[in-house]
Design an enzyme around this catalytic site. Structure first.
Site, PDB file in Angstrom:
ATOM      1  N   ASN A 274      24.386 -22.255  -4.580  1.00  0.00           N
ATOM      2  CA  ASN A 274      23.642 -21.917  -5.800  1.00  0.00           C
ATOM      3  C   ASN A 274      22.488 -20.961  -5.481  1.00  0.00           C
ATOM      4  OD1 ASN A 274      25.067 -24.260  -6.992  1.00  0.00           O
ATOM      5  ND2 ASN A 274      23.683 -25.384  -5.638  1.00  0.00           N
ATOM      6  N   HIS A 306      26.773 -20.185   6.444  1.00  0.00           N
ATOM      7  CA  HIS A 306      27.797 -19.868   5.441  1.00  0.00           C
ATOM      8  C   HIS A 306      27.169 -19.784   4.044  1.00  0.00           C
ATOM      9  CE1 HIS A 306      31.973 -20.110   3.772  1.00  0.00           C
ATOM     10  NE2 HIS A 306      31.319 -20.631   2.753  1.00  0.00           N
ATOM     11  N   GLU A 307      26.427 -20.817   3.683  1.00  0.00           N
ATOM     12  CA  GLU A 307      25.851 -20.828   2.326  1.00  0.00           C
ATOM     13  C   GLU A 307      24.825 -19.719   2.176  1.00  0.00           C
ATOM     14  OE1 GLU A 307      27.607 -22.537   0.496  1.00  0.00           O
ATOM     15  OE2 GLU A 307      28.489 -23.836   2.028  1.00  0.00           O
ATOM     16  N   GLU A 329      35.078 -16.457  -0.196  1.00  0.00           N
ATOM     17  CA  GLU A 329      35.190 -17.517   0.818  1.00  0.00           C
ATOM     18  C   GLU A 329      35.754 -17.003   2.150  1.00  0.00           C
ATOM     19  OE1 GLU A 329      33.497 -19.920   0.540  1.00  0.00           O
ATOM     20  OE2 GLU A 329      33.247 -20.266  -1.605  1.00  0.00           O
TER      21      GLU A 329
HETATM   22  N1  B3K Z   1      31.498 -22.538  -2.709  1.00  0.00           N
HETATM   23  C1  B3K Z   1      31.405 -23.920  -2.329  1.00  0.00           C
HETATM   24  C2  B3K Z   1      32.655 -24.687  -2.515  1.00  0.00           C
HETATM   25  C3  B3K Z   1      32.826 -25.211  -3.863  1.00  0.00           C
HETATM   26  C4  B3K Z   1      34.016 -26.134  -3.906  1.00  0.00           C
HETATM   27  C5  B3K Z   1      34.331 -26.501  -5.300  1.00  0.00           C
HETATM   28  N2  B3K Z   1      35.466 -27.404  -5.358  1.00  0.00           N
HETATM   29  C6  B3K Z   1      30.952 -24.079  -0.932  1.00  0.00           C
HETATM   30  C7  B3K Z   1      31.293 -22.979  -0.023  1.00  0.00           C
HETATM   31  O1  B3K Z   1      32.420 -22.627   0.207  1.00  0.00           O
HETATM   32  O2  B3K Z   1      30.394 -22.396   0.477  1.00  0.00           O
HETATM   33 ZN    ZN Z   2      31.823 -20.700   0.848  1.00  0.00          ZN
END
Ligand code: B3K
Ligand code: ZN
Length: 866
Positions: A274, A306-307, A329
């Site tokens: 987020n 990663h985030e 991703e």
């Molecule tokens: N983007 C989220 C993953 C969300 C999963 C939803 N079922 C975490 C990530 O890949 O960084």
């Molecule tokens: Zn991700």
């Protein structure tokens, strides 16, 4: 698929990539007003909506389980006849080009067991919106190509929820009567609703700061429960390292004045990116030597990175629709893999990543749920957060980076970020940026986005002493996958070298491009036959078969200068012995034992690499080499070879184990490598059957000053039936039962263990007072781990299948997303004998016959039966 379902079950609708249409209405701005309370939260949303194009379609705002208490358009309350609900969505006819639309709904976060939308976890209130959770919070066009500026106002009890966080920058806060308070946050960057987040709770902050490359100071905060504050240092370091790395490697700077991370105990997956407010599963934030293994530390570092990296690859440039998920991703996994490699060892990181790819993605790609990295259709998007989208997606980016080289790859990513900043983009946009920025034609390469299935490559080397030349003949075959019976040849980059066995040298590494079903490459200047080193560095995510002898592999295991290829040669040497023996052949294991001895005694090798190289291939990997998996034969053959390696090299194992006794905990690569090798030595020593094995393991368990050694000793003991096993498990439980993340290890270690009564033990653990279906980490620690224990899960009685199916059925009622993640384990029935296959299918059918089954589990179980 319809006939697989019970007559009462509804067949979920199929969403197709080809049906994409631009949104009918855009929402440039949204103001959210939350009156927060776990039992009853009120959400008022004010959307500025703009008609997108020339059409007269009504406004459709997605909703899931929401009842509108009030609907206003341009300040006027609508009559109930002026709107209606359609499949949960709010439909309102609008006359002008722009309007303000306001809705009011009520939520009960404390009863939200799906952990999607707004929910309560350990006294906190938090949100999870990706992929389609925002529609559980308020009515909104819940699709990633609708980008809005968010302004969030929150009110809550000041004692229970002293901290109020949301995306973007904090604007203002103040007190209200009755011990209540409020806060306002604004996010200036337009974003899709899946990136919305808020958190309310009693949290402590590890506060720090980072100065960006343009000299701006960013306030960093990692928010956890007060008691966990001492365990946040590693995550903070990882965050700052990531911020610096993204500036250095990709030229990407952070954009807001604050960056917050919150750790929560109940979370469906690892973490969530987020905007400006990442929310994490606490297992990827909290770490200290007493409770975290080196693998956990690396997990924290990798997931924090990663985030953070998603801020550019995901948030600034987001996805047009969920079929493009790998755009963010796959690319972000590639970025975090390279970051972790730069922070530690490139060689070991590559080996670990390939092991994960093979264990999770190759299995997926060869089963009923195989899909391309850009799927054509889905029923429930949550089911597509897969190893294919993530890990194979990362391999596809890696191949482009390899073909382009670092400068041209960087030119491609610069173009991609600059061209699409603030937009919702597609995988095709990424490939076009690579083509233009990197000056390359990727026409054929695009098939990696379209075709599922792991390509098989057969490489045969033949030598002609007369012309002193060698010919390398390479054939490729992409196996059929569901919906894709016939495949086109792929563009496969294979890094290759030819070794002179006399000098152990080669004339350089070449990148061979395989583009045809069959191709030959000729090399001259070889008086004697060279040894083939191919797919070096695992340059392409393919399965390679060669005509190399055990002697060739032994040679490469000692001399290949590409660490991955060296590791791979060793693994193949072991696979050949084990698979040969399982097939009933009398295969000599001496080359394996010698290769292990040579590796252990090679003075120039890094201990972490040694520990990887000497490890036997997993039972699951061995199963993947067989047409029909025989779990018992695999287990017996692998156990016997392990025992033999243990016994023949016993003196070496003892020396290594004694010589690596830890002297104070450190997280340096050298210290981590030493612990890895020490644990491997312990493992072989115990496997040797030496009488004092369990006692040595028990001593390590008791004396270790870190969880890496303690947990490894426990795992080693858990495999046997010694008295020390019971004692160590008891001690571990008593010491850590108050700490959920560490108690997860207690469950997980037993679930992974090779024990004659494994299935009964899992059954009992499922009834343990500390087991709960409401915490996804706990479920994964027990049932997720057990389903990955091939020998135990595939017990010929079918008891293992029944246990997992029971768990899926019970969990589906609470948390369908996490339940659906367990289903693929039952889906590989075609790879097992008829008896096991029938038992697996019967469990899938039993699951599908459950009344009220979720869309998530229906899709996975239905497809698994096809
Ligand atoms: N983007 C989220 C993953 C969300 C999963 C939803 N079922 C975490 C990530 O890949 O960084
Ligand atoms: Zn991700």
């Amino acid at each position: 698929m319809a006939d697989m379902l019970s007559p009462t079950a509804a067949v979920p609708a199929v969403i197709r990539r080809a049906d994409y249409r631009v949104p009918d209405w855009l929402v440039p701005d949204i103001a959210l007003d939350f009156d927060l309370d776990p039992a009853l939260t009120r959400v008022r949303a004010t959307l500025s909506v703009v008609r997108n194009g020339d059409h007269d379609r009504p406004l459709r705002l997605d909703g899931d389980g929401l009842i509108p208490l009030e609907v206003k358009v341009d300040g006027q309350v609508l009559e109930e006849t002026q709107w209606h609900l359609e499949a949960g969505a709010l439909i309102v006819a609008l006359s002008s080009e722009t309007h303000s639309v306001e809705t009011l709904v009520e939520l009960a976060p404390e009863s939200n067991s799906k952990l999607m939308g707004l929910y309560a976890s350990g006294g906190l209130l938090c949100t999870q919106c990706e992929a389609e959770g925002f529609r559980r919070i308020t009515f909104f066009p819940d699709r990633p190509d609708v980008l809005s500026r968010y302004s969030v106002y929150m009110v809550a009890d000041k004692v229970r929820f002293p901290v109020l966080l949301a995306n973007g920058d904090p604007i203002e806060q103040g007190d209200l009567a009755d011990n209540r308070h409020w806060a306002r946050w604004n996010d200036p960057f337009p974003k899709p609703c899946y990136l919305f987040a808020l958190v309310a709770g009693d949290l402590a902050c590890n506060a720090d700061s980072f100065v960006t490359m343009s000299g701006r100071e960013v306030q960093l905060g990692i928010w956890v429960k007060e008691v966990d504050l001492p365990r946040t240092g590693h995550a903070m370091k990882a965050l700052k390292d990531s911020m610096a790395w993204d500036e250095r490697i990709y030229g990407r700077e952070y954009d807001l004045d604050v960056f917050n991370i919150v750790a929560v105990a109940d979370f469906n997956f690892g973490a969530m990116e987020n905007k400006g407010l990442n929310i994490f599963n606490s297992r990827y934030i909290l770490a200290d030597p007493e409770t975290a293994t080196d693998i956990d530390y690396d997990g924290v570092e990798g997931v924090v990175a990663h985030e953070y990296f998603h801020n550019w690859s995901g948030n600034r440039v987001t996805c047009r629709d969920w079929f493009q998920l790998s755009l963010k991703e796959g690319f972000t996994v590639f970025r975090d893999q390279n970051f972790s490699a730069d922070m530690g060892s490139h060689a070991v990181k590559r080996i670990e990543d390939v092991r994960i790819l093979r264990a999770a993605q190759f299995q997926e790609d060869s089963g009923p749920l195989a899909h391309p990295i850009r799927p054509e259709s889905y029923m429930e998007i949550s089911n597509f957060y897969t190893a294919t989208i993530y890990n194979k997606g990362a391999e596809i980016i890696r191949m482009m980076a390899l073909m382009l080289g670092p400068e041209r790859f960087r030119a491609g990513t610069d173009l991609y970020f600059d061209r699409h900043d603030g937009e919702a983009a597609t995988c095709e946009d990424f490939v076009l940026a690579m083509e233009e920025g990197g000056q390359i034609d990727l026409m054929q390469f695009r098939r990696w986005y379209e075709q599922a299935g792991t390509p098989h490559v057969r490489a045969l080397l033949s030598h002609d002493p007369v012309s002193q030349s060698v010919e390398l003949t390479v054939e490729q075959m992409v196996p059929p996958t569901p919906g894709q019976p016939d495949k086109q040849p792929m563009a496969i980059p294979l890094r290759t070298a030819l070794f002179d066995p006399a000098t152990a040298q080669h004339h350089g590494d070449e990148l061979l491009m395989l583009t045809e079903p069959k191709q030959s490459f000729t090399f001259t200047g070889f008086a004697s036959a060279p040894v083939l080193s191919i797919n070096r560095g695992f340059s392409a995510p393919v399965i390679v078969e060669t005509n190399r002898s055990q002697a060739d592999l032994a040679f490469l295991s000692a001399h290949d200068d590409d660490p991955f290829a060296r590791y791979e040669a060793m693994q193949q040497l072991m696979v050949n012995v084990l698979i040969g023996r399982i097939a009933g052949h009398d295969v000599d294991d001496a080359p394996v034992i010698e290769a292990v001895r040579n590796t252990l005694t090679d003075p120039v090798l890094d201990p972490a690499f040694i520990a990887e190289a000497i490890r036997l291939p997993s039972e699951a990997y061995l199963g993947d080499q067989m047409k029909i998996v025989d779990p018992d034969a695999i287990h017996a053959a692998r156990d016997a070879l392990q025992q033999k390696i243990g016994a023949e090299l016993e003196a070496l194992w003892r020396d290594i184990h004694a010589g690596t006794k830890a002297n104070g905990f450190s997280l340096s690569s050298a210290a981590k490598g030493t612990r890895k090798l020490r644990n491997a030595a312990l493992h072989y020593l115990v496997a040797s059957g030496a009488e004092d094995g369990p006692a040595i393991a028990f001593a390590q368990f008791g004396e270790a000053d870190n969880m890496t050694e303690r947990q490894a000793a426990l795992a080693t003991l858990a495999n046997g039936t010694s008295a020390e096993r019971v004692a160590a498990l008891d001690i571990f439980y008593n010491r850590y039962s108050a700490d959920a993340l560490t108690l997860d290890k207690w469950f997980q270690t037993q679930a992974f263990a090779f024990h004659p009564d494994a299935v009964e033990q899992i059954e009992e653990l499922g009834r343990h007072k500390d087991f709960t279906l409401s915490n996804p980490n706990r479920v994964r620690s027990l049932y997720g781990a057990f389903a990955g224990n091939q020998w135990a899960f595939h017990h010929k009685s079918g008891k293992g299948y029944r246990l997992v199916a029971d768990c899926i059925i019970a969990l589906d009622k609470l948390n369908p997303q996490t339940a659906a993640r367990l289903v693929p384990n039952l889906g590989r029935w075609k790879r097992f004998d008829e008896t096991r296959g029938a038992l697996m299918r019967a469990e899938l059918q039993r699951i599908l016959a459950e009344p009220g089954l979720s869309k998530d589990v229906t899709e996975q179980a239905g497809k698994s039966l096809e």
